[in-house]
Design a protein around this motif. Structure first.
Motif, PDB file in Angstrom:
ATOM      1  N   CYS A 140     -11.640  -1.057  -1.303  1.00 19.43           N
ATOM      2  CA  CYS A 140     -11.642  -1.994  -0.168  1.00 19.43           C
ATOM      3  C   CYS A 140     -13.009  -2.078   0.513  1.00 19.43           C
ATOM      4  O   CYS A 140     -13.234  -2.969   1.337  1.00 19.43           O
ATOM      5  CB  CYS A 140     -10.599  -1.571   0.866  1.00 19.43           C
ATOM      6  N   LYS A 150       1.700  -3.555   5.211  1.00 20.44           N
ATOM      7  CA  LYS A 150       0.334  -3.387   4.723  1.00 20.44           C
ATOM      8  C   LYS A 150       0.282  -3.714   3.244  1.00 20.44           C
ATOM      9  O   LYS A 150       0.961  -3.091   2.426  1.00 20.44           O
ATOM     10  CB  LYS A 150      -0.122  -1.948   4.962  1.00 20.44           C
ATOM     11  N   THR A 151      -0.532  -4.712   2.883  1.00 24.55           N
ATOM     12  CA  THR A 151      -0.504  -5.229   1.524  1.00 24.55           C
ATOM     13  C   THR A 151      -1.906  -5.273   0.923  1.00 24.55           C
ATOM     14  O   THR A 151      -2.894  -5.493   1.632  1.00 24.55           O
ATOM     15  CB  THR A 151       0.134  -6.640   1.512  1.00 24.55           C
ATOM     16  N   LYS A 188      -4.167   6.175  -3.337  1.00 24.66           N
ATOM     17  CA  LYS A 188      -4.509   5.674  -2.004  1.00 24.66           C
ATOM     18  C   LYS A 188      -5.992   5.875  -1.711  1.00 24.66           C
ATOM     19  O   LYS A 188      -6.642   5.016  -1.083  1.00 24.66           O
ATOM     20  CB  LYS A 188      -3.648   6.354  -0.944  1.00 24.66           C
ATOM     21  N   PHE A 229       0.830  -1.210   0.000  1.00 24.37           N
ATOM     22  CA  PHE A 229       0.000   0.000   0.000  1.00 24.37           C
ATOM     23  C   PHE A 229       0.861   1.255   0.000  1.00 24.37           C
ATOM     24  O   PHE A 229       0.522   2.246  -0.647  1.00 24.37           O
ATOM     25  CB  PHE A 229      -0.914  -0.021   1.229  1.00 24.37           C
ATOM     26  N   ARG A 230       2.003   1.223   0.675  1.00 29.28           N
ATOM     27  CA  ARG A 230       2.847   2.408   0.787  1.00 29.28           C
ATOM     28  C   ARG A 230       3.576   2.737  -0.512  1.00 29.28           C
ATOM     29  O   ARG A 230       4.181   3.796  -0.628  1.00 29.28           O
ATOM     30  CB  ARG A 230       3.882   2.217   1.900  1.00 29.28           C
ATOM     31  N   LEU A 254      -7.236  -5.120   2.237  1.00 28.14           N
ATOM     32  CA  LEU A 254      -5.952  -4.785   2.835  1.00 28.14           C
ATOM     33  C   LEU A 254      -5.668  -5.734   3.979  1.00 28.14           C
ATOM     34  O   LEU A 254      -6.570  -6.129   4.724  1.00 28.14           O
ATOM     35  CB  LEU A 254      -5.941  -3.343   3.345  1.00 28.14           C
ATOM     36  N   SER A 255      -4.396  -6.084   4.114  1.00 30.19           N
ATOM     37  CA  SER A 255      -3.964  -6.957   5.196  1.00 30.19           C
ATOM     38  C   SER A 255      -2.663  -6.421   5.762  1.00 30.19           C
ATOM     39  O   SER A 255      -1.838  -5.868   5.034  1.00 30.19           O
ATOM     40  CB  SER A 255      -3.766  -8.383   4.676  1.00 30.19           C
ATOM     41  N   GLY A 256      -2.454  -6.574   7.075  1.00 32.04           N
ATOM     42  CA  GLY A 256      -1.212  -6.149   7.695  1.00 32.04           C
ATOM     43  C   GLY A 256      -1.206  -4.680   8.081  1.00 32.04           C
ATOM     44  O   GLY A 256      -2.144  -3.933   7.804  1.00 32.04           O
ATOM     45  N   LYS A 257      -0.100  -4.277   8.700  1.00 26.05           N
ATOM     46  CA  LYS A 257       0.030  -2.894   9.178  1.00 26.05           C
ATOM     47  C   LYS A 257       1.396  -2.333   8.783  1.00 26.05           C
ATOM     48  O   LYS A 257       2.347  -3.078   8.524  1.00 26.05           O
ATOM     49  CB  LYS A 257      -0.121  -2.838  10.694  1.00 26.05           C
ATOM     50  N   THR A 313      -8.565   2.740  -1.168  1.00 28.89           N
ATOM     51  CA  THR A 313      -9.391   2.670   0.046  1.00 28.89           C
ATOM     52  C   THR A 313     -10.862   2.456  -0.321  1.00 28.89           C
ATOM     53  O   THR A 313     -11.578   1.676   0.327  1.00 28.89           O
ATOM     54  CB  THR A 313      -9.233   3.957   0.872  1.00 28.89           C
TER      55      THR A 313
END
Length: 382
Positions: free
Chosen positions: A45, A73-74, A38, A25-26, A66-69, A42
């Protein structure tokens, strides 16, 4: 309602995920305006009505999740959207499901990091106009010699390369490469250091270089040039890489990986232009002839590495962004009575002042002028 139209940011995100499986995501900045992408990601999602331009029936649900932080974050595609995108992106979806059966991913950090490095590399290549889709690039083989003409550059991901010759897979499973780039100017093994210095596995990398030589001999009409492209977020990574290499860090022994050239390419708009220039045949010679008269060139001559001798000044061109050549040149000229100077593109100037010192003779060339005059522009494929 979300409209998925040709060339839209939403469609670019979907196609990217089909090619890469998952995407950090980043790193959406690699696909265009970060803030816009972004915001759209969002929205995708959330459960909403989605209208794809190729079908009348709308889809109700989320397109991605989205998964993870943080850095982990993926983004991944929702399985429920597969029947809808398969109508127009059937071959891409088939490629996706072959690589990730039933859209299943393992969640350990090491594997996600590896996927993200490859995903960023793929996105950067596609945005630079370099094809990465497995069904659109020439198929490599290792059973016989059958040279391919790479008039259009083609990038092959690490997973595909490691599948060529399964008996060698265990010996190269820890290699850090993200893939290999074939083009008219040569073959480049590609690494993505992202935002930190790359730690190489010396034995694994040397084995992979040997494997690529074998692959090139079977598929290419010219000898391998043992060159690498090192991607990174910016030239600060190149500076840190050189500092650790010249400081004797055993995990950053650039000269012992088996490469003659290591070209650092930042994953920026300027980096895309540099990569596009590198896709041209004879691009290195053409750049040198842009800077120097033919009689001034000293390639392969002299007592140390430099490109030209102009009025007693030992000149180096950093337009190729070869950090291995730059390091050898710097070691040769520093602390000696040589007159020396370095040519660079405008976006490389700050890096060189940090590396060579503020008093160094650094001469700037506009990359837009070179890029335009050489006809290097390529259409983005995402």
């Amino acid at each position: 309602m979300i409209q998925i139209t040709p060339g839209s940011h939403a469609f670019r995100i979907i196609l990217t995920l089909l090619l890469t499986g998952e995407f950090p995501f980043r790193s959406l900045r690699l696909l265009g305006d970060e803030r816009t992408l972004k915001a759209i990601a969002t929205r995708l999602c959330k459960s909403d009505t989605v209208q794809f331009w190729w079908i009348d029936e709308p889809y109700l649900g989320r397109v991605i999740y989205l998964s993870g932080k943080g850095k982990m974050k993926t983004m991944r595609l929702s399985k429920k959207v597969f029947p809808f995108i398969g109508d127009v992106l059937e071959r891409d979806l088939h490629q996706y499901l072959c690589a990730y059966p039933q859209g299943h991913f393992r969640g350990d950090k090491t594997r996600i990091d590896r996927h993200h490095r490859l995903a960023e590399t793929t996105a950067f290549m596609m945005m630079s106009g370099i094809e990465c889709s497995a069904h659109l690039v020439p198929q490599l083989q290792v059973m016989e010699t059958l040279p391919l003409d790479f008039e259009e550059p083609a990038f092959y991901g690490s997973k595909y390369l490691k599948s060529l010759g399964n008996d060698e897979e265990k010996k190269t499973q820890f290699t850090r490469l993200t893939g290999s780039l074939f083009c008219q100017s040569g073959n480049y093994i590609v690494y993505n250091s992202r935002d930190s210095v790359m730690n190489w596995n010396g034995q694994g990398e040397r084995k992979m270089v040997q494997n690529m030589e074998t692959i090139c001999k079977c598929n290419y009409y010219i000898d391998p040039i043992k060159s690498a492209i090192l991607l990174g977020i910016d030239y600060d990574i190149a500076l840190s890489t050189l500092a650790r290499y010249e400081g004797g860090d055993k995990s950053v022994m650039l000269s012992q990986q088996g490469f003659n050239h290591i070209h650092f390419v930042p994953m920026t708009s300027e980096g895309r232009k540099l990569l596009q220039i590198m896709m041209l045949p004879n691009w290195k010679d053409d750049l040198l002839l842009y800077l120097f008269a033919e009689e001034q060139l000293m390639v392969g001559k002299g007592s140390f590495t430099y490109d030209a001798l102009v009025d007693g000044v030992h000149m180096l061109s950093f337009l190729d962004s070869d950090i291995l050549k730059l390091s050898a040149y710097h070691r040769s000229v520093k602390g000696r009575d040589y007159q020396w100077a370095v040519y660079c593109f405008d976006f490389q100037f700050y890096f060189l002042t940090q590396y060579l010192g503020s008093t160094a003779d650094i001469r700037i060339i506009d990359i837009d002028e070179i890029h335009r005059n050489m006809g290097a522009d390529r259409r983005a494929l995402l």
